[in-house]
Enzyme design. Structure first.
Site, PDB file in Angstrom:
ATOM      1  N   HIS A  84      39.926  36.175  31.841  1.00 34.66           N
ATOM      2  CA  HIS A  84      40.980  35.669  32.725  1.00 34.66           C
ATOM      3  C   HIS A  84      41.049  36.517  34.000  1.00 34.66           C
ATOM      4  O   HIS A  84      41.095  35.978  35.118  1.00 34.66           O
ATOM      5  CB  HIS A  84      42.322  35.699  31.980  1.00 34.66           C
ATOM      6  N   GLU A  85      41.048  37.843  33.833  1.00 32.82           N
ATOM      7  CA  GLU A  85      41.105  38.739  34.992  1.00 32.82           C
ATOM      8  C   GLU A  85      39.837  38.620  35.845  1.00 32.82           C
ATOM      9  O   GLU A  85      39.896  38.705  37.076  1.00 32.82           O
ATOM     10  CB  GLU A  85      41.307  40.187  34.538  1.00 32.82           C
ATOM     11  N   HIS A 142      40.199  35.780  38.208  1.00 38.62           N
ATOM     12  CA  HIS A 142      40.906  36.119  39.446  1.00 38.62           C
ATOM     13  C   HIS A 142      39.953  36.738  40.461  1.00 38.62           C
ATOM     14  O   HIS A 142      40.005  36.435  41.655  1.00 38.62           O
ATOM     15  CB  HIS A 142      42.041  37.105  39.143  1.00 38.62           C
ATOM     16  N   GLU A 181      46.917  31.255  38.199  1.00 38.82           N
ATOM     17  CA  GLU A 181      46.848  31.624  36.784  1.00 38.82           C
ATOM     18  C   GLU A 181      46.247  30.501  35.947  1.00 38.82           C
ATOM     19  O   GLU A 181      45.483  30.757  35.005  1.00 38.82           O
ATOM     20  CB  GLU A 181      48.245  31.986  36.265  1.00 38.82           C
TER      21      GLU A 181
END
Length: 420
Positions: free
Chosen positions: A278-279, A282, A358
């Site tokens: 997930h990070e 980003h 997100e």
């Protein structure tokens, strides 16, 4: 006149507080939709009865405090102006120093100290609230140390920014906002660049991830996503909180992927890999740079609005606010009041952008790790650790939530599991 305006402000704030109290404690209902009851998104399936009760209680108090704290800040600025306190601080500073920078520093010290003292009871209540619900594990001395560090760091940066800002206002009354914004661009990027290596280590201890087997898995995941990375960092947060977190910070060579040790201690490797993916999403989707661009754009609009609103308010209400000219330092509380007002009412837009980012990062993560079960369980653990509200009222979602509510995130991946 001053007494009349003061009473009106207190009365209006009192009505607002009562309205917020009735809304959060007796009005709104953020229950689980019937279609999702008993599913993986229903907190009753992964929280104990006690945790459900605590989550509901804590969410109401947190939401109430959030919605009254910012208007309380406006009220403080207003009273500092109409009671002549700001003008008095400016007078004291002028009597002590001839150099403009020293006068600015002394004025800001007086103003910051007053605000710190007045707001301390509310800050302390938040701290004790988090302790009483088992979220915070931080001892008072550590918490107080961070508050003192915050005070001096913010004061130091404020002296630089305010000194330059008021110099620009005096030199160019019509275009100061544009010049101020132009200086904001390199200053903001500079802060983003030094934050991971200069500012963050003041508060916490960072070190390369000690679990080398897990680090190998994370770096392999990064390589699979074509993300150049040599280290993953962990930070000792267990002395301060039981909550879980991971994040990407910084830009360029100073960018870092950081895991809280609480996350390492509570989650499985698969859950951690999903969070890391997930990070990485980003990073790959350039969200840090997008956020900088959005922040700078909103700052430009905000400064332009202040340049229009503030002179008008001084012309119309100058005698009440004890302000004669915008270029006088004692007008700063009005500048801060308008800024805070604009930030508060623009937060639904910035939060909506953040929630969209997100969602994209979640989608990237699930494509990379192909493990929706880990996604669901990691979100459940995050909710459990922070006693989070999985389905907040719309008002709370708009103004507070930079991430989609857990109900939406869990249900999305739970449905993927069912489809498989």
């Amino acid at each position: 006149m001053t007494k009349k305006w003061g009473l009106l402000a207190v009365f209006a704030f009192g009505l607002y507080v009562v309205a917020m109290y009735l809304y959060f404690f007796h009005g709104q209902n953020s229950g689980i939709p019937a279609a999702l009851q008993g599913t993986a998104a229903d907190p009753s399936t992964f929280l104990t009865t006690q945790e459900l009760l605590l989550s509901e209680e804590l969410s109401k108090v947190r939401n109430f405090l959030f919605f009254i704290s910012t208007p309380l800040e406006w009220l403080l600025y207003f009273f500092i102006l109409i009671m002549g306190i700001s003008r008095l601080f400016e007078s004291w500073s002028s009597e002590q120093f001839k150099w403009s920078l020293f006068r600015t520093s002394m004025y800001l010290f007086f103003l910051s100290l007053l605000l710190f003292i007045i707001q301390f009871p509310l800050d302390y209540f938040r701290y004790t609230l988090s302790k009483s619900y088992g979220i915070s594990t931080q001892i008072f001395s550590s918490w107080m140390r961070e508050n003192v560090i915050d005070f001096w760091l913010e004061l130091g940066m404020s002296v630089i920014m305010v000194a330059v800002l008021y110099w620009l206002i005096r030199k160019s009354p019509k275009k100061w906002w544009l010049y101020a914004w132009a200086l904001t661009v390199p200053f903001s990027i500079f802060l983003m660049f030094i934050q991971p290596v200069v500012i963050d280590p003041i508060y916490n201890d960072f070190s390369p991830l000690k679990d080398k087997a897990l680090e190998t898995k994370i770096l392999s995941l990064a390589e699979q996503a074509n993300i150049p990375s040599e280290h993953v960092y962990e930070v000792n947060m267990s002395e301060k909180t039981n909550a879980l977190n991971a994040y990407v910070t910084g830009i360029g060579e100073n960018s870092r992927i950081v895991l809280w040790d609480t996350t390492l201690n509570r989650l499985t490797d698969d859950e951690i890999l999903f969070i890391m993916a997930h990070e990485m999403g980003h990073y790959l989707l350039k969200d840090i740079y997008i956020n900088i661009a959005v922040y700078l754009f909103m700052t430009l609009i905000g400064l332009w609005l202040i340049a229009k609103i503030m002179p008008w308010m001084i012309r119309r209400y100058g005698p009440v606010l004890k302000i004669k000219d915008m270029g006088n330092m004692n007008s700063l509380p009005l500048f801060l009041l308008i800024s805070s007002f604009l930030v508060f009412f623009s937060s639904p837009l910035s939060n909506a952008i953040s929630r969209y980012q997100e969602i994209r990062a979640d989608e990237f993560a699930i494509e990379l790790v192909e493990n929706p079960e880990a996604a669901v369980s990691s979100f459940q653990q995050l909710t459990k650790a922070g006693l989070s509200e999985v389905n907040p009222p719309a008002l709370v979602k708009w103004f507070r939530y930079t991430h989609p509510p857990m109900l939406e995130r869990i249900n999305k991946f739970a449905e993927e599991i069912e489809e498989d």
